[in-house]
Design a protein around this motif. Structure first.
Motif, PDB file in Angstrom:
ATOM      1  N   ARG A  89       0.814  -1.230   0.000  1.00 53.47           N
ATOM      2  CA  ARG A  89       0.000   0.000   0.000  1.00 53.47           C
ATOM      3  C   ARG A  89       0.844   1.277   0.000  1.00 53.47           C
ATOM      4  O   ARG A  89       0.301   2.367   0.045  1.00 53.47           O
ATOM      5  CB  ARG A  89      -0.912   0.000   1.233  1.00 53.47           C
ATOM      6  N   HIS A 107      -1.958   1.826  12.197  1.00 54.84           N
ATOM      7  CA  HIS A 107      -2.645   0.566  11.886  1.00 54.84           C
ATOM      8  C   HIS A 107      -1.975  -0.572  12.665  1.00 54.84           C
ATOM      9  O   HIS A 107      -0.803  -0.460  13.018  1.00 54.84           O
ATOM     10  CB  HIS A 107      -2.520   0.236  10.397  1.00 54.84           C
ATOM     11  N   ARG A 263     -13.364  -2.382  -5.334  1.00 63.56           N
ATOM     12  CA  ARG A 263     -12.737  -1.893  -4.107  1.00 63.56           C
ATOM     13  C   ARG A 263     -13.779  -2.093  -3.007  1.00 63.56           C
ATOM     14  O   ARG A 263     -14.943  -1.713  -3.147  1.00 63.56           O
ATOM     15  CB  ARG A 263     -12.388  -0.415  -4.268  1.00 63.56           C
ATOM     16  N   HIS A 265     -15.063  -1.574   0.879  1.00 64.01           N
ATOM     17  CA  HIS A 265     -14.955  -0.805   2.118  1.00 64.01           C
ATOM     18  C   HIS A 265     -15.713  -1.558   3.199  1.00 64.01           C
ATOM     19  O   HIS A 265     -16.863  -1.960   2.984  1.00 64.01           O
ATOM     20  CB  HIS A 265     -15.566   0.583   1.954  1.00 64.01           C
ATOM     21  N   ARG A 267     -16.967  -1.141   7.221  1.00 62.81           N
ATOM     22  CA  ARG A 267     -17.088  -0.248   8.370  1.00 62.81           C
ATOM     23  C   ARG A 267     -17.938  -0.948   9.425  1.00 62.81           C
ATOM     24  O   ARG A 267     -18.794  -1.780   9.106  1.00 62.81           O
ATOM     25  CB  ARG A 267     -17.762   1.082   7.998  1.00 62.81           C
ATOM     26  N   ASP A 281      -7.328  -9.802   0.450  1.00 60.29           N
ATOM     27  CA  ASP A 281      -6.285  -8.914  -0.054  1.00 60.29           C
ATOM     28  C   ASP A 281      -6.402  -7.528   0.568  1.00 60.29           C
ATOM     29  O   ASP A 281      -6.222  -6.516  -0.094  1.00 60.29           O
ATOM     30  CB  ASP A 281      -6.424  -8.854  -1.600  1.00 60.29           C
ATOM     31  N   GLY A 282      -6.760  -7.490   1.861  1.00 57.67           N
ATOM     32  CA  GLY A 282      -6.948  -6.191   2.494  1.00 57.67           C
ATOM     33  C   GLY A 282      -6.517  -6.174   3.938  1.00 57.67           C
ATOM     34  O   GLY A 282      -5.771  -7.040   4.406  1.00 57.67           O
ATOM     35  N   GLY A 283      -6.996  -5.183   4.646  1.00 61.61           N
ATOM     36  CA  GLY A 283      -6.656  -5.032   6.057  1.00 61.61           C
ATOM     37  C   GLY A 283      -7.150  -3.691   6.539  1.00 61.61           C
ATOM     38  O   GLY A 283      -7.969  -3.060   5.885  1.00 61.61           O
ATOM     39  N   HIS A 285      -8.144  -1.181  10.186  1.00 62.93           N
ATOM     40  CA  HIS A 285      -8.437  -1.091  11.615  1.00 62.93           C
ATOM     41  C   HIS A 285      -9.563  -2.042  11.987  1.00 62.93           C
ATOM     42  O   HIS A 285     -10.300  -2.519  11.135  1.00 62.93           O
ATOM     43  CB  HIS A 285      -8.850   0.331  11.968  1.00 62.93           C
ATOM     44  N   SER A 289     -11.929  -0.921   7.546  1.00 65.18           N
ATOM     45  CA  SER A 289     -10.944  -1.652   6.746  1.00 65.18           C
ATOM     46  C   SER A 289     -11.278  -1.559   5.269  1.00 65.18           C
ATOM     47  O   SER A 289     -12.363  -1.124   4.895  1.00 65.18           O
ATOM     48  CB  SER A 289     -10.921  -3.132   7.145  1.00 65.18           C
ATOM     49  N   GLY A 290     -10.340  -2.017   4.458  1.00 69.43           N
ATOM     50  CA  GLY A 290     -10.564  -2.048   3.020  1.00 69.43           C
ATOM     51  C   GLY A 290     -10.004  -3.322   2.437  1.00 69.43           C
ATOM     52  O   GLY A 290      -9.148  -3.982   3.049  1.00 69.43           O
TER      53      GLY A 290
HETATM   54  P1  AMP Z   1     -11.019   2.677   3.126  1.00 67.73           P
HETATM   55  O1  AMP Z   1     -12.249   1.827   3.198  1.00 67.73           O
HETATM   56  O2  AMP Z   1     -10.335   2.592   1.810  1.00 67.73           O
HETATM   57  O3  AMP Z   1     -11.328   4.082   3.557  1.00 67.73           O
HETATM   58  O4  AMP Z   1      -9.967   2.122   4.181  1.00 67.73           O
HETATM   59  C1  AMP Z   1     -10.233   1.972   5.533  1.00 67.73           C
HETATM   60  C2  AMP Z   1      -8.964   1.583   6.258  1.00 67.73           C
HETATM   61  O5  AMP Z   1      -8.489   0.343   5.776  1.00 67.73           O
HETATM   62  C3  AMP Z   1      -7.815   2.576   6.070  1.00 67.73           C
HETATM   63  O6  AMP Z   1      -7.128   2.684   7.299  1.00 67.73           O
HETATM   64  C4  AMP Z   1      -6.953   1.953   5.031  1.00 67.73           C
HETATM   65  O7  AMP Z   1      -5.605   2.309   5.197  1.00 67.73           O
HETATM   66  C5  AMP Z   1      -7.178   0.464   5.249  1.00 67.73           C
HETATM   67  N1  AMP Z   1      -7.183  -0.245   3.946  1.00 67.73           N
HETATM   68  C6  AMP Z   1      -7.960   0.035   2.882  1.00 67.73           C
HETATM   69  N2  AMP Z   1      -7.717  -0.811   1.861  1.00 67.73           N
HETATM   70  C7  AMP Z   1      -6.752  -1.652   2.287  1.00 67.73           C
HETATM   71  C8  AMP Z   1      -6.052  -2.750   1.691  1.00 67.73           C
HETATM   72  N3  AMP Z   1      -6.312  -3.169   0.451  1.00 67.73           N
HETATM   73  N4  AMP Z   1      -5.106  -3.375   2.442  1.00 67.73           N
HETATM   74  C9  AMP Z   1      -4.832  -2.965   3.709  1.00 67.73           C
HETATM   75  N5  AMP Z   1      -5.455  -1.945   4.316  1.00 67.73           N
HETATM   76  C10 AMP Z   1      -6.405  -1.284   3.642  1.00 67.73           C
END
Ligand code: AMP
Length: 318
Positions: A89, A107, A263, A265, A267, A281-283, A285, A289-290
């Protein structure tokens, strides 16, 4: 983990310092990077301090603009990443060419990739950690420094709503506000949406599916985005929308990208969702998270997992 003093000593030793943040930046990514860069420039006018990214600031260009960097800039340079948990990232691969890598993040430390790091996953924003660092090390805290840091903190705390917000957060933002920054302007810049983005939010509410357990999801397809004339990056303004409804406690917003993947999201107001995101393929808080989904089958699976975790959470809290 390194101390602020150890990190500061490294900063003193390098004449070129290049700051990186995460891809698809949010206000905290840009704000933590900009706040640190601007303060270091004031303290060390003789050093080269650069902000690197993929020039993808989009609607957030009011927080900071990236510098142009080439591999040559990294020779003998110190690289500092803010708000970025894993190497995949880090915006802009050039970070690899630096001499020493420091990670400053809030994180969970899923990938300790740096030579030195300061990670506090209880902090609500990386920008708060940077503000702490500047204050502890007596670095300049001017309005130009405070402005992006304040934006980062209100961005990642949802304007002081999310549970990591503490009395310490208010102490820090009081110091930032005391520099004379226009906090109304920053809050408006973060919250106001364009007409089209408001219509996108309406679309999310219109087409959202809600499971009786309190989990919800909405899919924004390429076609829906094209009809409104917005690109997938502008869709992040819809991510908080389902959470404004009392009965919804965890939700996904899936945004279709130009290549047909999604993509994702995540919450939540309680159920822990970053372990779910890690499977795709994400991560991120515990409550934000995403991730990424290859197709609608994976979208379906992701939501089924969210329903499962939400049900377990509801059962525990009955
Ligand atoms: P977002 O939904 O994109 O606003 O992301 C929410 C949180 O998850 C943020 O702290 C991002 O840094 C983290 N995040 C989003 N996408 C990813 C990903 N593919 N891998 C790891 N962390 C992610």
């Amino acid at each position: 983990m390194s101390t602020f003093a150890e990190i500061y000593r490294k900063i003193e030793q390098y004449s070129t310092i290049i700051l990186h943040r995460h891809t698809s930046p949010d206000p905290d990514a840009l704000g933590s990077q900009a706040g640190l860069a601007r303060s270091l420039k004031l303290k060390f006018p003789e050093k080269r301090i650069l902000c690197a990214g993929e020039n993808d600031e989009g609607d957030l260009i009011w927080i900071n603009k990236m510098d142009k960097v080439t591999a040559a800039d990294y020779r003998g340079a110190l690289v500092i990443t803010t708000d970025t948990a894993n190497t995949a990232r880090i915006a802009n691969d050039l970070y690899r060419h630096g001499n020493l890598l420091i990670k400053i993040d809030h994180h969970p430390d899923v990938e300790p990739y740096a030579d030195m790091s300061y990670v506090d996953d209880q902090a609500p924003a990386a920008s708060q950690i940077i503000a702490d660092f500047l204050i502890e090390e007596n670095l300049p805290l001017t309005p130009a420094v405070a402005y992006p840091l304040y934006a980062g903190i209100i961005g990642d705390t949802g304007r002081f709503m999310y549970p990591e917000t503490t009395a310490h957060t208010f102490n820090i933002v009081a110091k930032l506000a005391a520099t004379g920054i226009n906090i109304t302007e920053i809050a408006r810049n973060i919250s106001d949406v364009t007409f089209v983005q408001a219509k996108l939010q309406a679309e999310v509410l219109d087409y959202m599916k809600v499971d009786p357990c309190g989990a919800a999801y909405a899919v924004l397809s390429k076609d829906a985005l094209a009809k409104l004339g917005v690109d997938s990056n502008q869709a992040s303004c819809t991510v908080a929308t389902p959470g404004r409804i009392k009965d919804i406690i965890a939700w996904n917003v899936f945004v279709e990208k130009p290549d047909g993947t999604y993509r994702v999201h995540y919450r939540s107001k309680g159920p822990v969702i970053n372990e779910l995101a890690a499977k795709h393929d994400g991560g991120g808080h515990a409550l934000a998270s995403g991730a990424n989904a290859q197709d609608l089958a994976e979208v379906k699976q992701i939501f089924a997992e969210l329903v499962q975790v939400t049900k377990e959470y509801q059962k525990k809290h009955e």
